[in-house]
Design a protein around this motif. Structure first.
Motif, PDB file in Angstrom:
ATOM      1  N   ALA A  23       4.598   1.823  15.993  1.00 29.32           N
ATOM      2  CA  ALA A  23       4.165   2.568  17.171  1.00 29.32           C
ATOM      3  C   ALA A  23       2.938   3.407  16.855  1.00 29.32           C
ATOM      4  CB  ALA A  23       5.302   3.459  17.676  1.00 29.32           C
ATOM      5  N   ALA A  24       2.924   4.039  15.686  1.00 31.20           N
ATOM      6  CA  ALA A  24       1.767   4.847  15.292  1.00 31.20           C
ATOM      7  C   ALA A  24       0.523   3.977  15.134  1.00 31.20           C
ATOM      8  CB  ALA A  24       2.071   5.588  13.995  1.00 31.20           C
ATOM      9  N   ARG A  25       0.685   2.816  14.524  1.00 37.28           N
ATOM     10  CA  ARG A  25      -0.464   1.922  14.342  1.00 37.28           C
ATOM     11  C   ARG A  25      -0.976   1.396  15.680  1.00 37.28           C
ATOM     12  NH1 ARG A  25      -4.050   1.806  11.595  1.00 37.28           N
ATOM     13  NH2 ARG A  25      -4.298  -0.414  11.218  1.00 37.28           N
ATOM     14  N   ASN A  26      -0.060   1.146  16.633  1.00 35.41           N
ATOM     15  CA  ASN A  26      -0.472   0.652  17.950  1.00 35.41           C
ATOM     16  C   ASN A  26      -1.299   1.680  18.708  1.00 35.41           C
ATOM     17  OD1 ASN A  26       0.756  -1.815  17.568  1.00 35.41           O
ATOM     18  ND2 ASN A  26       2.623  -1.265  18.652  1.00 35.41           N
ATOM     19  N   LEU A  27      -1.180   2.947  18.339  1.00 39.54           N
ATOM     20  CA  LEU A  27      -2.007   3.995  18.937  1.00 39.54           C
ATOM     21  C   LEU A  27      -3.390   4.071  18.294  1.00 39.54           C
ATOM     22  CD1 LEU A  27       0.622   6.869  19.231  1.00 39.54           C
ATOM     23  CD2 LEU A  27      -0.341   5.519  21.107  1.00 39.54           C
ATOM     24  N   GLY A  28      -3.610   3.254  17.273  1.00 40.56           N
ATOM     25  CA  GLY A  28      -4.891   3.259  16.585  1.00 40.56           C
ATOM     26  C   GLY A  28      -5.021   4.344  15.553  1.00 40.56           C
ATOM     27  N   ILE A  29      -3.916   4.960  15.164  1.00 38.79           N
ATOM     28  CA  ILE A  29      -3.964   6.012  14.154  1.00 38.79           C
ATOM     29  C   ILE A  29      -4.302   5.384  12.804  1.00 38.79           C
ATOM     30  CG2 ILE A  29      -2.589   7.762  12.932  1.00 38.79           C
ATOM     31  CD1 ILE A  29      -1.020   8.156  15.526  1.00 38.79           C
ATOM     32  N   PRO A  30      -5.283   5.923  12.086  1.00 41.01           N
ATOM     33  CA  PRO A  30      -5.679   5.333  10.799  1.00 41.01           C
ATOM     34  C   PRO A  30      -4.526   5.314   9.801  1.00 41.01           C
ATOM     35  CG  PRO A  30      -7.316   6.923  11.550  1.00 41.01           C
ATOM     36  CD  PRO A  30      -6.136   7.072  12.451  1.00 41.01           C
ATOM     37  N   LEU A  31      -4.584   4.372   8.861  1.00 38.57           N
ATOM     38  CA  LEU A  31      -3.513   4.213   7.888  1.00 38.57           C
ATOM     39  C   LEU A  31      -3.287   5.474   7.059  1.00 38.57           C
ATOM     40  CD1 LEU A  31      -4.030   0.561   6.596  1.00 38.57           C
ATOM     41  CD2 LEU A  31      -2.047   1.459   7.799  1.00 38.57           C
ATOM     42  N   ALA A  32      -4.364   6.175   6.704  1.00 40.09           N
ATOM     43  CA  ALA A  32      -4.204   7.397   5.904  1.00 40.09           C
ATOM     44  C   ALA A  32      -3.374   8.426   6.668  1.00 40.09           C
ATOM     45  CB  ALA A  32      -5.567   7.974   5.541  1.00 40.09           C
ATOM     46  N   ASP A  33      -3.617   8.547   7.973  1.00 37.68           N
ATOM     47  CA  ASP A  33      -2.843   9.485   8.784  1.00 37.68           C
ATOM     48  C   ASP A  33      -1.424   8.978   9.003  1.00 37.68           C
ATOM     49  OD1 ASP A  33      -4.989  11.208   9.002  1.00 37.68           O
ATOM     50  OD2 ASP A  33      -5.690  10.354  10.880  1.00 37.68           O
ATOM     51  N   VAL A  34      -1.282   7.662   9.123  1.00 37.03           N
ATOM     52  CA  VAL A  34       0.059   7.097   9.267  1.00 37.03           C
ATOM     53  C   VAL A  34       0.894   7.410   8.026  1.00 37.03           C
ATOM     54  CG1 VAL A  34       1.384   4.949   9.440  1.00 37.03           C
ATOM     55  CG2 VAL A  34      -0.632   5.287  10.871  1.00 37.03           C
ATOM     56  N   ALA A  35       0.268   7.362   6.855  1.00 34.86           N
ATOM     57  CA  ALA A  35       0.991   7.689   5.626  1.00 34.86           C
ATOM     58  C   ALA A  35       1.531   9.117   5.681  1.00 34.86           C
ATOM     59  CB  ALA A  35       0.070   7.518   4.417  1.00 34.86           C
ATOM     60  N   ASP A  36       0.733  10.055   6.191  1.00 32.65           N
ATOM     61  CA  ASP A  36       1.206  11.430   6.348  1.00 32.65           C
ATOM     62  C   ASP A  36       2.362  11.499   7.331  1.00 32.65           C
ATOM     63  OD1 ASP A  36      -0.716  12.289   4.573  1.00 32.65           O
ATOM     64  OD2 ASP A  36      -2.155  12.857   6.135  1.00 32.65           O
ATOM     65  N   LEU A  37       2.243  10.733   8.412  1.00 35.99           N
ATOM     66  CA  LEU A  37       3.327  10.718   9.395  1.00 35.99           C
ATOM     67  C   LEU A  37       4.615  10.171   8.803  1.00 35.99           C
ATOM     68  CD1 LEU A  37       1.707   9.462  12.740  1.00 35.99           C
ATOM     69  CD2 LEU A  37       2.715  11.705  12.290  1.00 35.99           C
ATOM     70  N   MET A  38       4.504   9.135   7.998  1.00 37.73           N
ATOM     71  CA  MET A  38       5.699   8.542   7.400  1.00 37.73           C
ATOM     72  C   MET A  38       6.377   9.528   6.461  1.00 37.73           C
ATOM     73  SD  MET A  38       5.792   5.761   8.992  1.00 37.73           S
ATOM     74  CE  MET A  38       7.298   5.167   8.219  1.00 37.73           C
ATOM     75  N   ILE A  54       0.818  -1.219   0.000  1.00 34.12           N
ATOM     76  CA  ILE A  54       0.000   0.000   0.000  1.00 34.12           C
ATOM     77  C   ILE A  54       0.850   1.267   0.000  1.00 34.12           C
ATOM     78  CG2 ILE A  54      -1.918  -1.161   1.129  1.00 34.12           C
ATOM     79  CD1 ILE A  54      -1.123   0.187   3.740  1.00 34.12           C
ATOM     80  N   GLY A  55       2.164   1.096  -0.088  1.00 36.36           N
ATOM     81  CA  GLY A  55       3.044   2.247  -0.237  1.00 36.36           C
ATOM     82  C   GLY A  55       3.526   2.898   1.043  1.00 36.36           C
ATOM     83  N   LEU A  56       3.236   2.303   2.210  1.00 37.32           N
ATOM     84  CA  LEU A  56       3.750   2.861   3.454  1.00 37.32           C
ATOM     85  C   LEU A  56       5.247   2.628   3.591  1.00 37.32           C
ATOM     86  CD1 LEU A  56       1.074   2.098   6.212  1.00 37.32           C
ATOM     87  CD2 LEU A  56       1.724   4.304   5.257  1.00 37.32           C
ATOM     88  N   LEU A  57       5.724   1.578   2.968  1.00 35.55           N
ATOM     89  CA  LEU A  57       7.149   1.248   2.992  1.00 35.55           C
ATOM     90  C   LEU A  57       7.650   1.074   1.566  1.00 35.55           C
ATOM     91  CD1 LEU A  57       7.275  -1.480   5.804  1.00 35.55           C
ATOM     92  CD2 LEU A  57       7.998   0.905   5.996  1.00 35.55           C
ATOM     93  N   GLU A  58       8.859   1.523   1.338  1.00 34.72           N
ATOM     94  CA  GLU A  58       9.482   1.239   0.044  1.00 34.72           C
ATOM     95  C   GLU A  58       9.902  -0.224   0.022  1.00 34.72           C
ATOM     96  OE1 GLU A  58      12.701   3.820  -0.757  1.00 34.72           O
ATOM     97  OE2 GLU A  58      11.498   5.655  -0.695  1.00 34.72           O
ATOM     98  N   ARG A  59       9.816  -0.824  -1.141  1.00 33.32           N
ATOM     99  CA  ARG A  59      10.232  -2.217  -1.242  1.00 33.32           C
ATOM    100  C   ARG A  59      11.740  -2.302  -1.043  1.00 33.32           C
ATOM    101  NH1 ARG A  59       6.146  -5.370  -2.907  1.00 33.32           N
ATOM    102  NH2 ARG A  59       4.357  -4.325  -3.893  1.00 33.32           N
ATOM    103  N   PRO A  60      12.181  -3.152  -0.143  1.00 36.60           N
ATOM    104  CA  PRO A  60      13.617  -3.227   0.135  1.00 36.60           C
ATOM    105  C   PRO A  60      14.372  -3.899  -1.004  1.00 36.60           C
ATOM    106  CG  PRO A  60      12.467  -4.954   1.305  1.00 36.60           C
ATOM    107  CD  PRO A  60      11.403  -4.115   0.651  1.00 36.60           C
ATOM    108  N   ALA A  61      15.662  -3.687  -0.977  1.00 39.64           N
ATOM    109  CA  ALA A  61      16.516  -4.367  -1.965  1.00 39.64           C
ATOM    110  C   ALA A  61      16.483  -5.869  -1.724  1.00 39.64           C
ATOM    111  CB  ALA A  61      17.938  -3.831  -1.853  1.00 39.64           C
ATOM    112  N   ARG A  62      16.803  -6.610  -2.758  1.00 35.32           N
ATOM    113  CA  ARG A  62      16.869  -8.066  -2.631  1.00 35.32           C
ATOM    114  C   ARG A  62      18.308  -8.511  -2.845  1.00 35.32           C
ATOM    115  NH1 ARG A  62      11.967 -10.940  -2.716  1.00 35.32           N
ATOM    116  NH2 ARG A  62      10.136  -9.610  -3.087  1.00 35.32           N
ATOM    117  N   GLY A  63      18.704  -9.457  -2.029  1.00 33.68           N
ATOM    118  CA  GLY A  63      20.054 -10.003  -2.151  1.00 33.68           C
ATOM    119  C   GLY A  63      20.159 -10.936  -3.335  1.00 33.68           C
ATOM    120  N   GLY A  64      21.359 -11.461  -3.520  1.00 32.85           N
ATOM    121  CA  GLY A  64      21.583 -12.369  -4.631  1.00 32.85           C
ATOM    122  C   GLY A  64      20.733 -13.620  -4.554  1.00 32.85           C
ATOM    123  N   ASN A  65      20.290 -13.967  -3.360  1.00 35.27           N
ATOM    124  CA  ASN A  65      19.439 -15.146  -3.192  1.00 35.27           C
ATOM    125  C   ASN A  65      17.963 -14.831  -3.386  1.00 35.27           C
ATOM    126  OD1 ASN A  65      18.963 -13.646  -0.929  1.00 35.27           O
ATOM    127  ND2 ASN A  65      19.851 -15.118   0.514  1.00 35.27           N
TER     128      ASN A  65
END
Length: 256
Positions: A54-69, A25-36
Motif C-alpha cells: 500500500a505504501a509503495r502504491n502511493l509512490g512513497i520512495p523505498l527509503a521512506d518505506v523502510a522507515d515505515l516498516m 534489500i532488507g524490507l522483509l525478513e527472509r521467511p522460514a523454509r519448509g522441509g521441501n
C-alpha cells in the motif's frame, strides 16, 4: 496458516520477483523454509506485505518505506499514520507540480501544432521555418499550479489563486469533457485574457456549453465564461488571469 510465495504474491497483488527483491534489500525478513525448501509465509507476513504494498502504491520512495516498516513493527497505529501523513503530503506536493508540468506541456504542444500547420508545402527546412521555431519559451518558466485538494489557500497580495477543487480523477474527466467540446469548435480567436470558441449552433451543444461552464465555475472560480447565442452563432468566450494562460490553452486549444 502457511503460504507459498506464489500464493502470497496473488494475495498481495505483486509479483513473486518483487517479494524476493524486498527480501534482498532488507524490507522483509527472509521467511522460514519448509522441509521441501520452499519459502513459507504466515498471516502476519501477509499483513506486513499488504502494508508495504500500500505504501509503495502511493509512490512513497523505498527509503521512506523502510522507515515505515520499522515503525510498523514497533510503534502503534497512530504513530505510523502520522509518519504516513507527512510522506503523503510530500507526494501531494510533487503530484501538484507534475500536473502543472503536464498542463504546461499540453499548452506547449498545442501551440506547436498550430504553428506547424502553417509550414510551407514546398522547399526544405531552413532558418525561420516553423519546424525550427515552433517551440515557445522553455517549459520550466511556464508551470501552472493546480492543487488537488480543497484545502484553504492564502494568496499573496494581488496574486490570483489558480486552483481547482476537483480531485485528480474528476479533474481528468473534466479535462476530457472540455477537450471533446473544444474539438467541435469551427473557429478559435484570441481575445484579451483568453480565447473565444465559435461553434455551429444547436440546442444540444448550447446546453452542453452552459453545463460545462457552470460546472467549471463551481470548482475553478478564476475562469470567466461568456456564452453568446444569436441566429447562426454559438460563441463561448473564456477568460482567465495571465497566470492561467497555459491552462486555458490546454483545455480549449490555441487560437488559430
Amino acid at each position: 496458516m502457511g503460504y507459498r510465495i506464489a500464493e502470497v504474491a496473488e494475495l498481495v497483488g505483486v509479483p513473486a520477483t518483487t517479494l524476493r527483491y524486498y527480501e534482498d534489500i532488507g524490507l522483509l525478513e527472509r521467511p522460514a523454509r519448509g522441509g521441501n525448501g520452499y519459502r513459507t509465509y504466515d498471516d502476519a507476513d501477509v499483513a506486513r506485505l499488504r502494508f508495504l504494498s500500500a505504501a509503495r502504491n502511493l509512490g512513497i520512495p523505498l527509503a521512506d518505506v523502510a522507515d515505515l516498516m520499522t515503525a510498523y513493527d514497533v510503534e502503534d497505529c497512530a504513530t505510523v499514520a502520522h509518519q504516513m501523513v507527512e510522506m503523503v503530503a510530500t507526494r501531494v506536493a510533487e503530484t501538484r507540480t507534475r500536473i502543472g508540468d503536464l498542463v504546461a506541456l499540453a499548452a506547449h504542444l498545442q501551440s506547436v501544432d498550430a504553428r506547424l500547420a502553417d509550414a510551407p508545402t514546398a522547399g526544405g527546412c531552413g532558418e525561420g521555418c516553423p519546424c525550427a521555431t515552433a517551440a515557445p519559451a522553455p517549459l520550466t518558466d511556464r508551470r501552472t499550479l493546480v492543487p488537488l485538494t480543497r484545502g484553504p489557500a492564502v494568496p499573496a497580495p494581488d496574486v490570483p489563486v489558480i486552483a481547482c477543487s476537483l480531485d485528480a480523477g474528476s479533474m481528468a474527466d473534466r479535462v476530457s469533457d472540455w477537450q471533446a467540446l473544444a474539438g467541435r469548435a469551427v473557429r478559435r480567436d484570441q481575445i484579451p485574457g483568453g480565447v473565444a470558441l465559435q461553434f455551429a449552433p444547436s440546442p444540444e451543444l448550447a446546453q452542453e456549453v452552459a453545463r460545462l461552464a457552470a460546472a467549471e465555475q463551481s470548482c475553478c472560480g478564476f475562469f470567466t465564461f461568456t456564452v453568446r447565442l444569436a441566429v447562426g452563432e454559438l460563441r463561448l468566450e473564456v477568460g482567465a488571469p495571465d497566470e492561467a494562460a497555459d491552462l486555458v490553452t490546454a483545455l480549449f486549444g490555441a487560437a488559430a
